[in-house]
Design a protein around this motif. Structure first.
Motif, PDB file in Angstrom:
ATOM      1  N   VAL A  72       0.870  -1.175   0.000  1.00 32.12           N
ATOM      2  CA  VAL A  72       0.000   0.000   0.000  1.00 32.12           C
ATOM      3  C   VAL A  72       0.906   1.224   0.000  1.00 32.12           C
ATOM      4  O   VAL A  72       1.903   1.270   0.716  1.00 32.12           O
ATOM      5  CB  VAL A  72      -0.918   0.038   1.246  1.00 32.12           C
ATOM      6  N   ASP A  73       0.572   2.204  -0.819  1.00 33.34           N
ATOM      7  CA  ASP A  73       1.356   3.433  -0.864  1.00 33.34           C
ATOM      8  C   ASP A  73       1.032   4.251   0.370  1.00 33.34           C
ATOM      9  O   ASP A  73      -0.074   4.749   0.520  1.00 33.34           O
ATOM     10  CB  ASP A  73       1.017   4.223  -2.131  1.00 33.34           C
ATOM     11  N   ALA A  74       2.008   4.395   1.257  1.00 36.38           N
ATOM     12  CA  ALA A  74       1.773   5.105   2.518  1.00 36.38           C
ATOM     13  C   ALA A  74       2.390   6.493   2.537  1.00 36.38           C
ATOM     14  O   ALA A  74       2.446   7.114   3.577  1.00 36.38           O
ATOM     15  CB  ALA A  74       2.332   4.290   3.672  1.00 36.38           C
ATOM     16  N   GLU A  75       2.861   6.983   1.398  1.00 36.13           N
ATOM     17  CA  GLU A  75       3.468   8.302   1.391  1.00 36.13           C
ATOM     18  C   GLU A  75       2.399   9.365   1.622  1.00 36.13           C
ATOM     19  O   GLU A  75       1.262   9.202   1.232  1.00 36.13           O
ATOM     20  CB  GLU A  75       4.168   8.542   0.056  1.00 36.13           C
ATOM     21  N   PRO A  76       2.746  10.517   2.268  1.00 39.94           N
ATOM     22  CA  PRO A  76       4.096  10.833   2.699  1.00 39.94           C
ATOM     23  C   PRO A  76       4.387  10.489   4.150  1.00 39.94           C
ATOM     24  O   PRO A  76       5.489  10.703   4.619  1.00 39.94           O
ATOM     25  CB  PRO A  76       4.137  12.352   2.514  1.00 39.94           C
ATOM     26  N   GLY A  77       3.427   9.976   4.892  1.00 39.95           N
ATOM     27  CA  GLY A  77       3.640   9.771   6.318  1.00 39.95           C
ATOM     28  C   GLY A  77       4.231   8.437   6.676  1.00 39.95           C
ATOM     29  O   GLY A  77       4.839   8.276   7.720  1.00 39.95           O
ATOM     30  N   GLY A  78       4.055   7.440   5.793  1.00 40.97           N
ATOM     31  CA  GLY A  78       4.617   6.143   6.067  1.00 40.97           C
ATOM     32  C   GLY A  78       3.776   5.308   7.009  1.00 40.97           C
ATOM     33  O   GLY A  78       2.573   5.541   7.185  1.00 40.97           O
ATOM     34  N   TRP A  79       4.442   4.347   7.630  1.00 39.30           N
ATOM     35  CA  TRP A  79       3.779   3.356   8.458  1.00 39.30           C
ATOM     36  C   TRP A  79       4.049   3.597   9.936  1.00 39.30           C
ATOM     37  O   TRP A  79       5.085   4.113  10.313  1.00 39.30           O
ATOM     38  CB  TRP A  79       4.278   1.959   8.102  1.00 39.30           C
ATOM     39  N   LEU A  80       3.087   3.166  10.741  1.00 40.87           N
ATOM     40  CA  LEU A  80       3.271   3.093  12.179  1.00 40.87           C
ATOM     41  C   LEU A  80       2.847   1.687  12.573  1.00 40.87           C
ATOM     42  O   LEU A  80       1.686   1.306  12.405  1.00 40.87           O
ATOM     43  CB  LEU A  80       2.411   4.141  12.896  1.00 40.87           C
ATOM     44  N   VAL A  81       3.815   0.890  13.018  1.00 40.72           N
ATOM     45  CA  VAL A  81       3.558  -0.519  13.278  1.00 40.72           C
ATOM     46  C   VAL A  81       2.978  -0.705  14.676  1.00 40.72           C
ATOM     47  O   VAL A  81       3.504  -0.178  15.661  1.00 40.72           O
ATOM     48  CB  VAL A  81       4.851  -1.341  13.124  1.00 40.72           C
ATOM     49  N   LYS A  82       1.876  -1.437  14.755  1.00 41.67           N
ATOM     50  CA  LYS A  82       1.244  -1.740  16.039  1.00 41.67           C
ATOM     51  C   LYS A  82       1.906  -2.967  16.660  1.00 41.67           C
ATOM     52  O   LYS A  82       2.256  -3.904  15.919  1.00 41.67           O
ATOM     53  CB  LYS A  82      -0.249  -2.007  15.845  1.00 41.67           C
TER      54      LYS A  82
END
Length: 238
Positions: free
Chosen positions: A76-86
């Motif tokens: 999934v394109d998460a730009e511009p904030g990116g990912w936050l892994v739970k």
């Protein structure tokens, strides 16, 4: 918990429990930033993200993703904030929000990367800390704990609150971890100096400027360290 913490810091938020509610909230609230969980009861997170971006092309996004055994991530394109892994800590999530808003030109005192209390200066952007003229090296957990103290100066912080904000939200360890890491911090920033971290009996801890610190502008480590900010309102939805 994240919404409460962001609101308390000056970033106004609204929450939605499913995709349909999120779309409705976005129409009314018109957020600057959306924190989107890929797993929702009524809609795939990718579909929600696409619909949000159709109506709000400049919307900043952070995607929440459950850590899996093989540590893989959906495509999934998460730009511009990116990912936050739970699972994540509330403080780490807030740091990510502040950085994303700063990087996209938003200006608010709660978003400043450099924060100071007396002669203690913390640079959230570059993970650096000074006490007076001395730069202090900290581990990631020590830095996260000190960041929470510095962003809440003069406020009594209970052990349970610290544990819930600095450690990830499903942490099952004992509150003795807080006492242990506070002792580590004291060795780093207080030993040989006027103490700043004080124990409140049966309550927790409080961070206060040292007694010998008069004016932050008189300290060389502080000159040019604190950016000015024009008050504004930053909005986020989760």
């Amino acid at each position: 918990m994240l919404s409460i913490a962001l609101n308390a810091s000056g970033i106004r938020t609204t929450t939605a429990c499913d995709g349909a509610s999120a779309l409705s909230a976005a129409r009314c609230f018109r957020p600057d930033l959306a924190i989107v969980d890929l797993r929702m009861p009524d809609m795939d997170g990718q579909l929600l993200l696409n619909r949000l971006l159709e109506s709000h092309p400049t919307l900043l996004t952070i995607l929440l993703h459950q850590k899996s055994a093989d540590r893989s991530r959906p495509v999934v394109d998460a730009e511009p904030g990116g990912w936050l892994v739970k699972p994540f800590s509330i403080e780490d999530a807030m740091s990510r929000v502040r950085k994303l808003m700063r990087d996209n030109g938003m200006d608010h005192e709660s978003l400043c990367a450099v924060v100071s209390v007396g002669d203690l200066v913390l640079d959230e952007e570059h993970l650096r800390v000074w006490r007076g003229n001395d730069q202090i090296g900290l581990t990631p957990t020590e830095f996260a704990l000190l960041r929470f103290f510095v962003r809440n100066p003069g406020r009594a912080l209970g052990i349970r609150e610290i544990l819930g904000r600095v450690w990830h939200y499903d942490y099952t360890g004992h509150s003795s971890q807080v006492r242990l890491y506070v002792s580590y911090l004291r060795r780093r920033i207080d030993d040989g100096r006027d103490p700043m971290i004080h124990t409140l009996r049966r309550t927790g801890y409080i961070l206060k400027p040292s007694r010998g610190f008069a004016n932050p502008n008189d300290d060389p480590a502080m000159r040019g360290a604190r950016p000015t900010a024009t008050p504004s309102t930053a909005r986020a939805t989760r």
